[in-house]
Scaffold this motif. Sequence first.
Motif, PDB file in Angstrom:
ATOM      1  N   ASN A  93      48.888  41.436  41.984  1.00 45.31           N
ATOM      2  CA  ASN A  93      47.919  42.083  40.969  1.00 45.31           C
ATOM      3  C   ASN A  93      47.991  43.466  40.996  1.00 45.31           C
ATOM      4  OD1 ASN A  93      45.911  40.385  40.259  1.00 45.31           O
ATOM      5  ND2 ASN A  93      45.008  40.845  41.940  1.00 45.31           N
ATOM      6  N   PRO A  94      48.249  44.252  39.929  1.00 42.64           N
ATOM      7  CA  PRO A  94      48.821  45.321  40.369  1.00 42.64           C
ATOM      8  C   PRO A  94      48.160  46.583  41.212  1.00 42.64           C
ATOM      9  CG  PRO A  94      48.640  45.281  37.829  1.00 42.64           C
ATOM     10  CD  PRO A  94      47.489  43.528  38.571  1.00 42.64           C
ATOM     11  N   ILE A  95      48.247  47.453  41.376  1.00 42.48           N
ATOM     12  CA  ILE A  95      47.651  48.276  42.633  1.00 42.48           C
ATOM     13  C   ILE A  95      46.863  49.477  41.865  1.00 42.48           C
ATOM     14  CG2 ILE A  95      47.571  50.761  43.385  1.00 42.48           C
ATOM     15  CD1 ILE A  95      50.753  49.684  44.332  1.00 42.48           C
ATOM     16  N   LYS A  96      45.891  49.116  42.228  1.00 41.66           N
ATOM     17  CA  LYS A  96      44.498  50.585  41.433  1.00 41.66           C
ATOM     18  C   LYS A  96      44.799  51.829  41.582  1.00 41.66           C
ATOM     19  CE  LYS A  96      40.306  46.256  41.490  1.00 41.66           C
ATOM     20  NZ  LYS A  96      39.579  46.074  41.998  1.00 41.66           N
ATOM     21  N   HIS A 105      53.174  43.290  29.774  1.00 48.11           N
ATOM     22  CA  HIS A 105      54.381  43.891  30.086  1.00 48.11           C
ATOM     23  C   HIS A 105      55.295  43.793  28.904  1.00 48.11           C
ATOM     24  CE1 HIS A 105      57.782  43.195  32.297  1.00 48.11           C
ATOM     25  NE2 HIS A 105      58.885  42.683  32.918  1.00 48.11           N
ATOM     26  N   PRO A 106      55.785  45.499  27.883  1.00 49.08           N
ATOM     27  CA  PRO A 106      56.144  45.069  27.071  1.00 49.08           C
ATOM     28  C   PRO A 106      57.748  44.200  27.349  1.00 49.08           C
ATOM     29  CG  PRO A 106      55.718  46.830  28.321  1.00 49.08           C
ATOM     30  CD  PRO A 106      55.425  46.350  28.932  1.00 49.08           C
ATOM     31  N   ARG A 163      55.460  50.901  40.349  1.00 45.95           N
ATOM     32  CA  ARG A 163      53.296  51.213  40.991  1.00 45.95           C
ATOM     33  C   ARG A 163      53.029  51.110  39.723  1.00 45.95           C
ATOM     34  NH1 ARG A 163      51.898  55.262  42.620  1.00 45.95           N
ATOM     35  NH2 ARG A 163      50.374  55.000  43.987  1.00 45.95           N
ATOM     36  N   ALA A 164      53.909  51.301  38.408  1.00 41.63           N
ATOM     37  CA  ALA A 164      53.059  50.873  37.081  1.00 41.63           C
ATOM     38  C   ALA A 164      52.356  49.268  36.566  1.00 41.63           C
ATOM     39  CB  ALA A 164      54.109  50.647  36.112  1.00 41.63           C
ATOM     40  N   PRO A 165      51.327  49.512  36.027  1.00 44.51           N
ATOM     41  CA  PRO A 165      50.600  47.894  36.056  1.00 44.51           C
ATOM     42  C   PRO A 165      51.305  47.014  35.262  1.00 44.51           C
ATOM     43  CG  PRO A 165      49.047  50.065  35.923  1.00 44.51           C
ATOM     44  CD  PRO A 165      50.545  50.697  36.032  1.00 44.51           C
ATOM     45  N   SER A 166      52.175  47.614  34.472  1.00 43.75           N
ATOM     46  CA  SER A 166      53.861  46.310  33.875  1.00 43.75           C
ATOM     47  C   SER A 166      54.934  45.493  34.527  1.00 43.75           C
ATOM     48  CB  SER A 166      53.971  47.069  32.658  1.00 43.75           C
ATOM     49  OG  SER A 166      54.667  48.368  32.841  1.00 43.75           O
ATOM     50  N   PRO A 209      53.788  42.131  39.543  1.00 41.42           N
ATOM     51  CA  PRO A 209      54.651  40.657  39.153  1.00 41.42           C
ATOM     52  C   PRO A 209      53.165  39.894  38.635  1.00 41.42           C
ATOM     53  CG  PRO A 209      54.807  41.165  42.121  1.00 41.42           C
ATOM     54  CD  PRO A 209      54.122  42.537  41.504  1.00 41.42           C
ATOM     55  N   ARG A 210      52.164  39.837  39.036  1.00 37.01           N
ATOM     56  CA  ARG A 210      50.798  39.366  38.017  1.00 37.01           C
ATOM     57  C   ARG A 210      51.633  39.772  36.426  1.00 37.01           C
ATOM     58  NH1 ARG A 210      46.682  40.970  34.823  1.00 37.01           N
ATOM     59  NH2 ARG A 210      45.079  38.659  34.767  1.00 37.01           N
TER      60      ARG A 210
END
Length: 220
Positions: free
Chosen positions: A211-214, A161-162, A95-98, A101-102
């Motif tokens: 998109n990442p989950i807000k 995305h590291p 669930r982390a933004p990094s 998929p986007r």
Amino acid sequence: MPERTVDKRGWGYSRIDAEHPIGGEMSDILKGLFARLRLSSLEQHYARVPVLALFSFINGCISIGIMSILALITSSPFIFPSLGPTAFLFFYTPRAPSASPRNTIIGHAIGVLAGYFSLVITGLTVAGPALSVGMTWPRVLAAALSLGLTAGLMVLFKSPHPPAGATTLIVSLGILTKPPQLILLMIAVGLLTLQAIAINRLAGIPYPLWNPIKQDPGTS
């Protein structure tokens, strides 16, 4: 006992250790998979460290194993080092933004383009890999430029995305340099992302399709 938090959608997420969350969100994935597969005898053990370690081992073998088999069958570079940390993000903190998929696809694409651009600028598109021919000043410039561009562009496009930092060095250090190889690299990223969507959603994790989950500011 796992610490549990709830987001604005009502989904609950646990951590096996609030101070040292070595399991990340894998405990949630395991709980969902055990429930979906009706493995009731295992459900109560979903947050135990040995179980999480075994899941991490099996899932890592499957994730990279599939890519390795494709590479063997097609004689193409479907496997490369930065897929490893990407797979870890997908199933450690989905669930982390990094890990969205986007950010995964855009991040790796930025890394590929920045790496190839650095090769063009320094005239190294047909040079051998640094591990074979050694480091030169143009190669130093290419590596530094590629990583700097990748870091800056990921921030600019809000797509951190590291593992993409490793991808750009794979290109700028000459390990993968030909356009067909770079296209296959992105296909591999896409396939791994599809696997993350399938497994996380099978487990009941609301893993995003793009998109990442807000998240609410007060939710950890």
